[in-house]
Design a protein around this motif. Structure first.
Motif, PDB file in Angstrom:
ATOM      1  N   TRP A 166      -0.296  54.363  79.641  1.00 11.67           N
ATOM      2  CA  TRP A 166       1.133  54.063  79.718  1.00 11.67           C
ATOM      3  C   TRP A 166       1.749  54.082  78.319  1.00 11.67           C
ATOM      4  CZ3 TRP A 166       4.382  51.795  83.778  1.00 11.67           C
ATOM      5  CH2 TRP A 166       3.839  52.006  85.055  1.00 11.67           C
ATOM      6  N   ASP A 167       2.973  54.569  78.242  1.00 11.73           N
ATOM      7  CA  ASP A 167       3.671  54.603  76.956  1.00 11.73           C
ATOM      8  C   ASP A 167       4.204  53.195  76.668  1.00 11.73           C
ATOM      9  OD1 ASP A 167       5.217  55.025  74.769  1.00 11.73           O
ATOM     10  OD2 ASP A 167       6.279  56.774  75.562  1.00 11.73           O
ATOM     11  N   SER A 168       3.711  52.611  75.603  1.00  3.57           N
ATOM     12  CA  SER A 168       4.094  51.227  75.304  1.00  3.57           C
ATOM     13  C   SER A 168       5.192  51.161  74.250  1.00  3.57           C
ATOM     14  CB  SER A 168       2.877  50.454  74.808  1.00  3.57           C
ATOM     15  OG  SER A 168       2.488  50.938  73.541  1.00  3.57           O
ATOM     16  N   THR A 169       5.830  52.307  73.956  1.00  2.00           N
ATOM     17  CA  THR A 169       6.848  52.306  72.901  1.00  2.00           C
ATOM     18  C   THR A 169       8.262  52.460  73.448  1.00  2.00           C
ATOM     19  OG1 THR A 169       6.708  54.701  72.638  1.00  2.00           O
ATOM     20  CG2 THR A 169       5.239  53.372  71.270  1.00  2.00           C
ATOM     21  N   GLN A 170       8.375  52.798  74.750  1.00  2.00           N
ATOM     22  CA  GLN A 170       9.717  52.976  75.318  1.00  2.00           C
ATOM     23  C   GLN A 170       9.739  52.554  76.783  1.00  2.00           C
ATOM     24  OE1 GLN A 170      10.715  55.709  77.662  1.00  2.00           O
ATOM     25  NE2 GLN A 170       8.571  56.295  77.967  1.00  2.00           N
ATOM     26  N   TYR A 171      10.959  52.236  77.253  1.00  2.00           N
ATOM     27  CA  TYR A 171      11.134  51.952  78.676  1.00  2.00           C
ATOM     28  C   TYR A 171      12.333  52.750  79.160  1.00  2.00           C
ATOM     29  CZ  TYR A 171      12.210  49.610  83.050  1.00  2.00           C
ATOM     30  OH  TYR A 171      12.485  49.364  84.373  1.00  2.00           O
ATOM     31  N   ASN A 172      12.114  53.628  80.122  1.00  3.87           N
ATOM     32  CA  ASN A 172      13.183  54.490  80.645  1.00  3.87           C
ATOM     33  C   ASN A 172      13.947  55.200  79.530  1.00  3.87           C
ATOM     34  OD1 ASN A 172      12.773  54.235  83.320  1.00  3.87           O
ATOM     35  ND2 ASN A 172      14.420  52.742  83.703  1.00  3.87           N
ATOM     36  N   GLY A 173      13.222  55.670  78.519  1.00  2.00           N
ATOM     37  CA  GLY A 173      13.850  56.414  77.427  1.00  2.00           C
ATOM     38  C   GLY A 173      14.421  55.539  76.325  1.00  2.00           C
ATOM     39  N   ARG A 174      14.437  54.195  76.539  1.00  2.00           N
ATOM     40  CA  ARG A 174      14.943  53.280  75.504  1.00  2.00           C
ATOM     41  C   ARG A 174      13.765  52.851  74.624  1.00  2.00           C
ATOM     42  NH1 ARG A 174      15.000  47.862  75.659  1.00  2.00           N
ATOM     43  NH2 ARG A 174      14.805  47.719  77.910  1.00  2.00           N
ATOM     44  N   LYS A 175      13.928  53.037  73.302  1.00  2.00           N
ATOM     45  CA  LYS A 175      12.849  52.675  72.372  1.00  2.00           C
ATOM     46  C   LYS A 175      12.680  51.148  72.333  1.00  2.00           C
ATOM     47  CE  LYS A 175      11.489  53.555  67.559  1.00  2.00           C
ATOM     48  NZ  LYS A 175      11.057  52.219  67.213  1.00  2.00           N
ATOM     49  N   LEU A 176      11.464  50.678  72.479  1.00  2.00           N
ATOM     50  CA  LEU A 176      11.229  49.235  72.420  1.00  2.00           C
ATOM     51  C   LEU A 176      11.168  48.776  70.964  1.00  2.00           C
ATOM     52  CD1 LEU A 176       8.488  48.888  75.228  1.00  2.00           C
ATOM     53  CD2 LEU A 176      10.975  48.644  75.447  1.00  2.00           C
ATOM     54  N   ILE A 177      11.800  47.635  70.710  1.00  2.00           N
ATOM     55  CA  ILE A 177      11.908  47.129  69.333  1.00  2.00           C
ATOM     56  C   ILE A 177      10.730  46.201  69.006  1.00  2.00           C
ATOM     57  CG2 ILE A 177      13.418  45.861  67.714  1.00  2.00           C
ATOM     58  CD1 ILE A 177      14.741  48.367  68.852  1.00  2.00           C
ATOM     59  N   GLY A 178      10.168  46.393  67.803  1.00  2.00           N
ATOM     60  CA  GLY A 178       9.114  45.491  67.328  1.00  2.00           C
ATOM     61  C   GLY A 178       7.709  45.973  67.657  1.00  2.00           C
ATOM     62  N   ILE A 179       7.583  47.266  67.982  1.00  2.00           N
ATOM     63  CA  ILE A 179       6.272  47.811  68.360  1.00  2.00           C
ATOM     64  C   ILE A 179       5.806  48.763  67.252  1.00  2.00           C
ATOM     65  CG2 ILE A 179       4.960  48.934  70.220  1.00  2.00           C
ATOM     66  CD1 ILE A 179       6.693  46.421  71.077  1.00  2.00           C
ATOM     67  N   TYR A 180       4.629  48.522  66.694  1.00  2.00           N
ATOM     68  CA  TYR A 180       4.155  49.279  65.522  1.00  2.00           C
ATOM     69  C   TYR A 180       2.822  49.986  65.816  1.00  2.00           C
ATOM     70  CZ  TYR A 180       7.795  46.624  63.306  1.00  2.00           C
ATOM     71  OH  TYR A 180       9.020  46.092  63.003  1.00  2.00           O
ATOM     72  N   ALA A 181       2.650  51.137  65.165  1.00  2.00           N
ATOM     73  CA  ALA A 181       1.407  51.890  65.356  1.00  2.00           C
ATOM     74  C   ALA A 181       0.252  51.170  64.660  1.00  2.00           C
ATOM     75  CB  ALA A 181       1.569  53.305  64.796  1.00  2.00           C
ATOM     76  N   ASP A 182       0.577  50.494  63.545  1.00  2.00           N
ATOM     77  CA  ASP A 182      -0.459  49.856  62.733  1.00  2.00           C
ATOM     78  C   ASP A 182      -0.313  48.327  62.822  1.00  2.00           C
ATOM     79  OD1 ASP A 182      -1.895  48.743  60.571  1.00  2.00           O
ATOM     80  OD2 ASP A 182      -1.672  50.596  59.401  1.00  2.00           O
ATOM     81  N   MET A 183      -1.413  47.643  63.098  1.00  2.00           N
ATOM     82  CA  MET A 183      -1.370  46.174  63.203  1.00  2.00           C
ATOM     83  C   MET A 183      -0.882  45.536  61.901  1.00  2.00           C
ATOM     84  SD  MET A 183      -1.643  43.262  64.623  1.00  2.00           S
ATOM     85  CE  MET A 183      -2.473  43.087  66.186  1.00  2.00           C
ATOM     86  N   ASN A 184      -1.231  46.140  60.759  1.00  2.00           N
ATOM     87  CA  ASN A 184      -0.779  45.566  59.474  1.00  2.00           C
ATOM     88  C   ASN A 184       0.748  45.592  59.375  1.00  2.00           C
ATOM     89  OD1 ASN A 184      -3.244  44.872  57.945  1.00  2.00           O
ATOM     90  ND2 ASN A 184      -3.710  47.035  58.359  1.00  2.00           N
ATOM     91  N   ASP A 185       1.349  46.681  59.870  1.00  2.00           N
ATOM     92  CA  ASP A 185       2.817  46.765  59.865  1.00  2.00           C
ATOM     93  C   ASP A 185       3.417  45.738  60.830  1.00  2.00           C
ATOM     94  OD1 ASP A 185       2.664  48.797  58.047  1.00  2.00           O
ATOM     95  OD2 ASP A 185       2.813  50.405  59.553  1.00  2.00           O
TER      96      ASP A 185
END
Ligand code: NAD
Length: 485
Positions: free
Chosen positions: A32-51
């Protein structure tokens, strides 16, 4: 000798190893794509745990600069959005994890919105005397690292966030890989609420792809001052061995005793209502029943009037071989039974179909009579299967129920009007939650008094966590003159 494994074989072995570590086999399954919902970008989600930790650290600094009133405004907005978007998160949770029931998950979100304590939970203490006044305040830890389960994914993220923010902390999540889209939707909801209420755009953070490695980064990062873990025994053990202050909310296997003074009709309905809530996913839900033999037939019959389907011992054996699977520890080679992730949180009808029984939508629970040693009694199944063991008297009931709880000291239930029986069981089982004459969910404030939480910390003793659980005590001594009497 070199072994030429296919990619699929390697994936299978990785999944098996991770599963043995603590049930996170889904790291390699959920796409599942955990970065967007229905085309809306989710805020506060990072590729790197350090970020993500950097963002949560900035969130912490922003909270520190906010007044209590401003913090409470953010929390009020979180409650509002949580109520409004409860059906979205409930549907998303069921679709992504394939577990639970939409109507119950909706109710759980509304419970979180209404009954998770905010800043009012943080209370200072004062001691005055001959030498003046000493003030003890509940201060934030800093940035909290929170590990959340697949069983109540968005509920736990929102409940944790309200409490942790109320206490003045920042939060970074390492959610369950099997529920990452749902969990990150909730992270985004907190951030939308923050921005709408005048807080920072990113108040809490999470990662795109949580793994055991991202959890390790969290354990070791100097900015993380407190770890809070809600999950099974493997992950709670790993957090408690991290060397950091940790709150562990672990597994349960809640027994229910029904004696012959109980209102049997009500007990049967309460037990089936509790056991089937969100298809038995809540860790507090009824998992096995010990019924006095002189009321057992009536109890079973009343359960059948409330949507329970009785299976034979042979069918129970067949079902046990499907819902429990062999899992080999790669280090010791020991094989033990674990619950099949394809069965956890599924509808009773779906489970029955696996043994060739077709039922209508009115059937919500599978019941069966078993002995104490049956795997349905011994394993925390987290599915609507309820074994019933007949007992001779209260001594045997308490003895077996305490053993079935396996020392988790999590939750237990009893239906009785005999105060001595109720008191004896409560004392013997020593659980964080003990519910008398009600469905299990009354224990977390759903149709029962008291606040709610989805992080019940038995092993580390905080109990039903709330904002104050995420604080550290600080003392300020004011010498002389501050006493007014
Ligand atoms: P789980 O144990 O499979 O996983 C929980 C989280 O831990 C996930 O994010 C997973 O990826 C991660 N994880 C697993 N092993 C890890 C490790 N060694 N190091 C770092 N991270 C690791 O949990 P689940 O199946 O989603 O939840 C079910 C379990 O959680 C049940 O046992 C249930 O009783 C318990 N639970 C307890 C509470 C409580 O409040 N006490 C609440 C909900 C669930």
């Amino acid at each position: 000798m070199a072994i030429n494994w296919t990619e699929a074989q390697i994936e299978q072995v990785i999944a098996q190893v991770i599963n043995n570590l603590g049930g996170a086999a889904s790291t390699v399954r959920n796409d599942w794509d955990s970065t967007q919902y229905n085309g809306r970008k989710l805020i506060g989600i990072y590729a790197d745990m350090n970020d993500a930790i950097d963002a949560a650290t900035a969130g912490y600094k922003a909270i520190r600069a906010m007044s209590l009133e401003e913090r409470e405004k953010v929390i009020a907005k979180v409650r509002e959005l949580c109520r409004k978007e409860a059906p979205i998160m409930a549907k998303l949770g069921v679709a992504e994890t394939k577990m639970g029931r939409v109507e119950h998950k909706t109710a759980k979100h509304i419970l979180v919105a209404d009954k998770t304590p905010g800043t009012a939970d943080i209370v200072a203490q004062v001691k005055t005397g001959d030498y003046g006044l000493t003030l003890t305040e509940m201060a934030p830890f800093g940035v909290v690292g929170s590990i959340t389960p697949s069983t109540n994914p968005s509920e736990t993220v929102i409940c944790n966030s309200i409490g942790m923010i109320a206490a003045g902390n920042g939060v970074v999540f390492n959610p369950h890989p099997n529920a990452i889209a749902t969990s990150n939707y909730a992270v985004d909801l907190i951030n939308r609420a923050s921005a709408a209420a005048g807080g920072p755009n990113v108040l809490v953070a999470s990662v795109v792809k949580p793994t055991l490695d991202t959890a390790q980064i969290m354990y070791k990062h100097p900015n993380i001052r407190l770890l809070v873990c809600t999950g099974g025994p493997g992950v709670v053990r790993s957090v408690l061995s991290s060397g950091k202050k940790a709150i562990g909310a672990g597994a349960g296997n809640p027994p229910v005793i029904v004696d012959d003074t109980a209102d049997i009709r009500k007990a049967a309905k309460d037990i089936i209502d509790g056991c089937t809530f969100d298809n038995n996913l809540p860790c507090i839900a009824e998992k096995e029943v010990f019924a006095f033999k002189n009321i057992a037939d009536q109890l079973i019959s009343e359960m059948q009037n409330n949507g329970a389907y009785m299976i034979t011992p042979e069918q129970a054996g067949k079902l046990a071989n499907i819902v429990l699977v062999d899992s080999k520890n790669p280090k010791t080679g020991i094989v033990k039974k674990t619950v099949s992730r394809d069965c956890v949180g599924r509808d009773a009808a779906v489970l029955l179909e696996k043994i060739g029984v077709k039922v209508g939508g009115d059937i919500r629970c599978i019941i069966c009579e078993t002995g104490f040693d049956h795997p349905f009694v011994q394993h925390e199944l987290m599915m609507p299967i309820l074994p019933i063991v007949r007992v001779n008297d209260i001594d045997q009931a308490i003895d077996l129920a305490v053993k079935a709880e396996h020392g988790n000291r999590h939750t237990a239930h009893m239906h009785s009007k005999n105060i001595d029986h109720l008191t004896r069981f409560a004392r013997a089982v020593e659980t964080t939650i003990f519910v008398k004459n009600a469905p299990s969910y009354a224990g977390i404030g759903f149709g029962g008094e008291g606040h709610t939480t989805f992080t019940i910390a038995g092993p580390t003793g905080e109990g039903l966590t709330s904002a104050r659980s995420f604080t550290r005590f600080r003392r300020c001594v004011l010498s002389e003159s501050f006493r007014i009497i």
